[in-house]
Design an enzyme around this catalytic site. Structure first.
Site, PDB file in Angstrom:
ATOM      1  N   ASP A  17     -22.412   8.096   5.078  1.00 45.19           N
ATOM      2  CA  ASP A  17     -21.434   7.532   4.142  1.00 45.19           C
ATOM      3  C   ASP A  17     -20.949   8.617   3.188  1.00 45.19           C
ATOM      4  O   ASP A  17     -19.773   8.648   2.807  1.00 45.19           O
ATOM      5  CB  ASP A  17     -22.081   6.378   3.348  1.00 45.19           C
ATOM      6  CG  ASP A  17     -21.072   5.356   2.849  1.00 45.19           C
ATOM      7  OD1 ASP A  17     -19.893   5.692   2.718  1.00 45.19           O
ATOM      8  OD2 ASP A  17     -21.480   4.214   2.561  1.00 45.19           O
ATOM      9  N   HIS A 208     -25.879  -2.806  -0.309  1.00 46.25           N
ATOM     10  CA  HIS A 208     -25.233  -1.485  -0.167  1.00 46.25           C
ATOM     11  C   HIS A 208     -24.124  -1.424  -1.221  1.00 46.25           C
ATOM     12  O   HIS A 208     -23.025  -1.931  -1.005  1.00 46.25           O
ATOM     13  CB  HIS A 208     -24.675  -1.416   1.264  1.00 46.25           C
ATOM     14  CG  HIS A 208     -23.919  -0.183   1.625  1.00 46.25           C
ATOM     15  ND1 HIS A 208     -24.382   0.741   2.553  1.00 46.25           N
ATOM     16  CD2 HIS A 208     -22.701   0.276   1.240  1.00 46.25           C
ATOM     17  CE1 HIS A 208     -23.487   1.699   2.707  1.00 46.25           C
ATOM     18  NE2 HIS A 208     -22.453   1.439   1.925  1.00 46.25           N
ATOM     19  N   HIS A 210     -21.580   0.606  -3.720  1.00 49.62           N
ATOM     20  CA  HIS A 210     -20.895   1.804  -4.200  1.00 49.62           C
ATOM     21  C   HIS A 210     -20.786   1.654  -5.717  1.00 49.62           C
ATOM     22  O   HIS A 210     -20.788   0.547  -6.247  1.00 49.62           O
ATOM     23  CB  HIS A 210     -19.533   1.950  -3.518  1.00 49.62           C
ATOM     24  CG  HIS A 210     -19.680   2.393  -2.091  1.00 49.62           C
ATOM     25  ND1 HIS A 210     -19.448   3.678  -1.683  1.00 49.62           N
ATOM     26  CD2 HIS A 210     -20.080   1.720  -0.980  1.00 49.62           C
ATOM     27  CE1 HIS A 210     -19.685   3.778  -0.380  1.00 49.62           C
ATOM     28  NE2 HIS A 210     -20.069   2.602   0.081  1.00 49.62           N
ATOM     29  N   CYS A 241     -15.433   5.339   1.449  1.00 48.88           N
ATOM     30  CA  CYS A 241     -14.835   5.039   2.748  1.00 48.88           C
ATOM     31  C   CYS A 241     -13.381   5.496   2.718  1.00 48.88           C
ATOM     32  O   CYS A 241     -12.606   5.048   1.868  1.00 48.88           O
ATOM     33  CB  CYS A 241     -14.929   3.541   3.035  1.00 48.88           C
ATOM     34  SG  CYS A 241     -14.132   3.108   4.584  1.00 48.88           S
ATOM     35  N   ASN A 250     -21.733   6.158  -3.209  1.00 49.55           N
ATOM     36  CA  ASN A 250     -22.774   5.134  -3.191  1.00 49.55           C
ATOM     37  C   ASN A 250     -23.654   5.327  -4.420  1.00 49.55           C
ATOM     38  O   ASN A 250     -23.700   6.416  -5.002  1.00 49.55           O
ATOM     39  CB  ASN A 250     -23.684   5.322  -1.964  1.00 49.55           C
ATOM     40  CG  ASN A 250     -22.992   5.011  -0.670  1.00 49.55           C
ATOM     41  OD1 ASN A 250     -22.195   5.796  -0.195  1.00 49.55           O
ATOM     42  ND2 ASN A 250     -23.280   3.858  -0.114  1.00 49.55           N
TER      43      ASN A 250
END
Ligand code: HMG
Ligand code: MG
Length: 311
Positions: A17, A208, A210, A241, A250
């Site tokens: 990522d 998850h 960010h 992304c 993240n």
């Protein structure tokens, strides 16, 4: 006080990522060294790379070289992202033992990210799952835009629950709920997680976050209170992304580890070794023009922290 888990599995997503979002392509040798260093920290899961289209994500076009090049530790799992059957074949050829498939709770984001509707993506994953079963490969599932979408705005918890149910039915052993653009706040995060947990047992769910608006740790804490015990994070807060405008890094693994350790929650991860891995990649990225790495400088304030001081 709500009951918190006694131990948490941290899923390190930095090499994937994080590095997928760097403007300049990080050399394969640097990626390999980063992953090898992470492998020495006690992390049990390190997402290594993606077998996606190199036209869509040129940053990870070296997936084969990276995956083959890392020194794999027996006790560590190295999942890779797979968007379709072609990616699965590449992952199998490279020797992957665990993959992650990924879809979204927002139709528009899914089109922008993988050129498919949610229903089409689920269909696309079916032959991937058949190959996974045949080759004894574990499959994790991701749902993106679980709280907000850069194109559609707020996403309902029910939409997330529907997709979670479909991924579980496909056979994913764990489903990671991605706040892709970091718009979650604690109560919204809890509502979203609680909805997903009506369809999938909490033990199979991961979060998850960010950290676009600095809410990630608060959101993680709120989700721990509901019983989630798997947290995705990225060393040095790398991440984002390319198909979600505004998506920044993240939550940093160093911050997650610091919070969990301070709360007496076991992770098995060594802070000093993690800091060293973070310093390594930060210094490498600092040489790159226009690096996305901005939040956490290489001589990070984390260097001053020792767990002994802060327990
Ligand atoms: P498409 O263009 O619709 O694909 O892309 P296609 O099936 O029409 O094929 C077009 C060409 O790509 C063909 O080659 C295929 O062979 C090739 P050509 O005939 O033109 O020479 N191709 C591939 N090549 C290598 N590996 C493959 C592959 N598949 C097709 N796997 C596709 C559809 C899904 C492939 C594309 O949209 C894609 O790769 N998307 C990936 C985007 C991505 O990686 N996004 C970031 C990861 S998700 C994320 O970060 C969110 C997450 O962190 C959670 C969160 O935060 O929310 C997980
Ligand atoms: Mg992500």
């Amino acid at each position: 006080m709500a009951s918190l888990p006694t131990s948490v599995k941290i899923v390190e997503v930095g090499p994937r990522d994080g590095l997928q979002n760097e403007k300049h392509i990080v050399p394969a040798a640097v990626k390999i060294e980063f992953i090898n260093r992470l492998s020495q920290t006690g992390l049990k899961t390190i997402e290594a790379t993606s077998f996606v289209s190199p036209k869509w994500i040129p940053q990870l076009a070296d997936a084969e070289e990276v995956f083959r090049g890392i020194e794999k530790i027996h006790s560590v799992s190295y999942p890779v992202l797979v968007p379709n059957e072609k990616g699965m074949q590449r992952a199998l050829d490279a020797g992957a033992k665990e993959i992650s498939i990924f879809t979204a709770a927002s139709e528009t984001f899914n089109h922008k990210n993988i050129n498919a509707s949610i229903a089409e993506s689920i269909e696309r994953f079916k032959p991937v799952m058949t190959l996974a079963t045949k080759h004894n490969v574990r499959v994790r599932g991701y749902i993106s835009t679980v709280i907000g979408c850069p194109y559609e705005g707020p996403i309902t918890p029910e939409a997330v629950a529907r997709v979670a149910k479909e991924l579980a039915a496909l056979g994913c052993y764990e489903i990671s709920l991605g706040d892709t653009i970091g718009v979650g706040t604690p109560i919204k995060a809890q509502r979203m997680l609680a909805a997903a947990a009506t369809e999938v047992p909490m033990q199979k769910l991961a979060v998850h976050f960010h950290d676009t608006y600095g809410q990630a740790l608060a959101n993680i804490h709120a989700c721990l209170e509901l019983g989630v015990a798997v947290v995705d994070s990225s060393t040095s807060g790398l991440g984002g992304c390319p198909y979600a405008k505004g998506a920044t890094g993240n939550v940093a693994t160093e911050d997650v580890l610091f919070m969990l350790t301070g709360m007496g929650i076991e992770t098995g991860v060594d802070m000093d070794k993690l800091l060293a891995a973070g310093r390594f990649i930060s210094e490498e990225l600092a040489h790159q023009p226009d690096s996305k790495l901005g939040r956490i400088p290489s001589d990070s304030r984390r260097d001053a922290r020792t767990l002994d001081k802060h327990k």
